[in-house]
Design a protein around this motif. Sequence first.
Motif, PDB file in Angstrom:
ATOM      1  N   THR A  92      51.505   3.535 126.614  1.00  0.00           N
ATOM      2  CA  THR A  92      50.832   4.785 126.258  1.00  0.00           C
ATOM      3  C   THR A  92      49.714   4.503 125.264  1.00  0.00           C
ATOM      4  O   THR A  92      49.663   3.438 124.645  1.00  0.00           O
ATOM      5  CB  THR A  92      51.820   5.769 125.618  1.00  0.00           C
ATOM      6  N   THR A  93      48.847   5.467 125.093  1.00  0.00           N
ATOM      7  CA  THR A  93      47.715   5.317 124.178  1.00  0.00           C
ATOM      8  C   THR A  93      48.039   5.950 122.822  1.00  0.00           C
ATOM      9  O   THR A  93      49.021   6.679 122.671  1.00  0.00           O
ATOM     10  CB  THR A  93      46.472   6.004 124.756  1.00  0.00           C
ATOM     11  N   SER A 149      52.685  13.483 121.463  1.00  0.00           N
ATOM     12  CA  SER A 149      54.149  13.471 121.391  1.00  0.00           C
ATOM     13  C   SER A 149      54.648  13.847 120.009  1.00  0.00           C
ATOM     14  O   SER A 149      55.677  14.517 119.872  1.00  0.00           O
ATOM     15  CB  SER A 149      54.674  12.085 121.777  1.00  0.00           C
ATOM     16  N   ARG A 191      54.445  12.760 132.242  1.00  0.00           N
ATOM     17  CA  ARG A 191      55.268  11.725 131.599  1.00  0.00           C
ATOM     18  C   ARG A 191      55.690  12.164 130.204  1.00  0.00           C
ATOM     19  O   ARG A 191      56.859  12.033 129.834  1.00  0.00           O
ATOM     20  CB  ARG A 191      54.485  10.410 131.523  1.00  0.00           C
ATOM     21  N   THR A 192      54.755  12.663 129.421  1.00  0.00           N
ATOM     22  CA  THR A 192      55.084  13.112 128.074  1.00  0.00           C
ATOM     23  C   THR A 192      56.102  14.237 128.110  1.00  0.00           C
ATOM     24  O   THR A 192      57.046  14.278 127.312  1.00  0.00           O
ATOM     25  CB  THR A 192      53.812  13.588 127.346  1.00  0.00           C
ATOM     26  N   LEU A 238      44.151  13.213 128.020  1.00  0.00           N
ATOM     27  CA  LEU A 238      45.031  12.320 128.753  1.00  0.00           C
ATOM     28  C   LEU A 238      44.797  12.471 130.253  1.00  0.00           C
ATOM     29  O   LEU A 238      44.522  13.572 130.730  1.00  0.00           O
ATOM     30  CB  LEU A 238      46.489  12.637 128.412  1.00  0.00           C
ATOM     31  N   ALA A 272      48.124   9.680 123.128  1.00  0.00           N
ATOM     32  CA  ALA A 272      49.365  10.188 123.731  1.00  0.00           C
ATOM     33  C   ALA A 272      50.472  10.264 122.688  1.00  0.00           C
ATOM     34  O   ALA A 272      51.294  11.189 122.698  1.00  0.00           O
ATOM     35  CB  ALA A 272      49.783   9.293 124.889  1.00  0.00           C
ATOM     36  N   ARG A 273      50.507   9.307 121.763  1.00  0.00           N
ATOM     37  CA  ARG A 273      51.541   9.330 120.726  1.00  0.00           C
ATOM     38  C   ARG A 273      51.293  10.451 119.717  1.00  0.00           C
ATOM     39  O   ARG A 273      52.241  11.011 119.160  1.00  0.00           O
ATOM     40  CB  ARG A 273      51.614   7.964 120.042  1.00  0.00           C
TER      41      ARG A 273
END
Length: 522
Positions: free
Chosen positions: A337-338, A345, A137-138, A400, A341-342
């Motif tokens: 998202t968590t 990104s 997804r990322t 993740l 995860a950010r």
Amino acid sequence: MLALALVVALLIAIGVGSVVAPRLGLPAPVLLVGLGSLLSLVPGLTGVRLPPEAVLLIFLPVLLYWESLTTSLREIRRLLRGIILNGTLLVGVTAAAIAVVLHALGVSWGAAWIIGAALGPTDATVVAALGHGLPRRTSVVLQAESLINDGTALVIYALAIGTATGQIDPTPANAAGRLALSFVGGIAVGLVTGWLLFRVRRALHEPALVNLNSLLTPLLAYLLAEEIHASGVLAVVVAGLYMSQVTPGAIAAPARQQGAAFWTFSTFILNGALFVLVGIQLPHSAGELTTDTAGHALVLVAAAYLTMLVARYGFLNLSIAVIRLVDRRPYQRTLRTTHRARVVSTVAGFRGAVSLAVALAVPGSLSDRGLIVFVTGTFVVVSLVLQGVALPRVIRWARLPDDSSVVEELRTARVAATREALEALPELGQAAGAADEVMERLTEEYEEKLAALQESEGDEAQAATRMEQRRGLTLELIARKRATIVRLRDEHTIDDTVLREIQSQLDAEEVRLLGSSSSEGS
């Protein structure tokens, strides 16, 4: 001879960097930039410059087209809101934040906005090169964001240049009009170009001509869009996404196999050459500064870099908070998202050669051009080195969850395709007048393959082992066949033409088996 020497130097650097980088534990682009900087010291190469039009007209369309062909349109649709926000609003926020900070540190508004526009977009080619190990997804969001944000950045850049030279009045209406033309025009040109060239491609049967059409697609889309002052980047991306949907059932296997090999190799060379050329350009960028401004310029680089990280991380958190507040649908909760995860990104938001190309396109008449090129070029290298080295560690820290949907969908597709082929075999065999022996052997082969694919989860490892043993044995037999035909050619029993014909068939079978192995292991 300089051109030939440069080509040889680029190829050597790409080869050395790609081989040595994994052994040093470094991302290949980082080492390629370093090798490029060393090449700039070689006599005869010190005057080499990277023309911005080379990136914007040659490298960028081809690389972005391949990225758009190989990305997931379904995932883009599912995550479209976040992709659009990151590809448009985030670019503007980042550019504005960098411009404000640099102006506070003594840079003129014109130069500050130009630097902000150059550093606003992430780079699709760098994300693809350095984004290994990212969750699916990322990775999709980052690549899709990178595919469209160049259009936003180029509009901001045009406004900044026009303002700095007094040719444009930077009113909100002017900016909105240019942005609308860039995006709407780019999408329209991409769709029209894709539709027209697909119609031409369907009439072609020679693999070389089919792939000539494929190479023409991104270049023509970019050229037509730029002619009407729309986004050439977006036109290329839309044309690629369109082709990815319509060509699978319309292109013959030989053309597709040849095309995959061509695009894989050519994008590998172009990617590597781009990073080496960035490295070659850096010493020249530093040379445009005087010694009394170098220290200040490095402070500006550090300030711009920290601002970019803060702006990106802050925007991701703020936009997600607003979306959660406004959209309370149950489906929206599946897209959440968590915090970790950010962070991933944010670190994966690389800047690359597009940023440098934007800076190099600044007219020489601007007094701050040397500062703009130096700050942007140094920023790009810092982004490649720091984020390239940090990203694998950040991915491991984030822990993740793995996305197993692709593996499950692969199994579903293989089972369905094999079952339906097996069910159609009697009818197809009768229509073709196939002998009973042929039908029996094919039926047995497909039944065996279907049984292996339908193994229960408890026996999955055992089934995979059997399939791998069969594949390995088949590859050994192919190698034995190849050795035999080479021996027959050396003994003058068969001609070179015969050798090439049989070798081509063996190669196709080997490529199929190796491709099957890599896809199952992914």
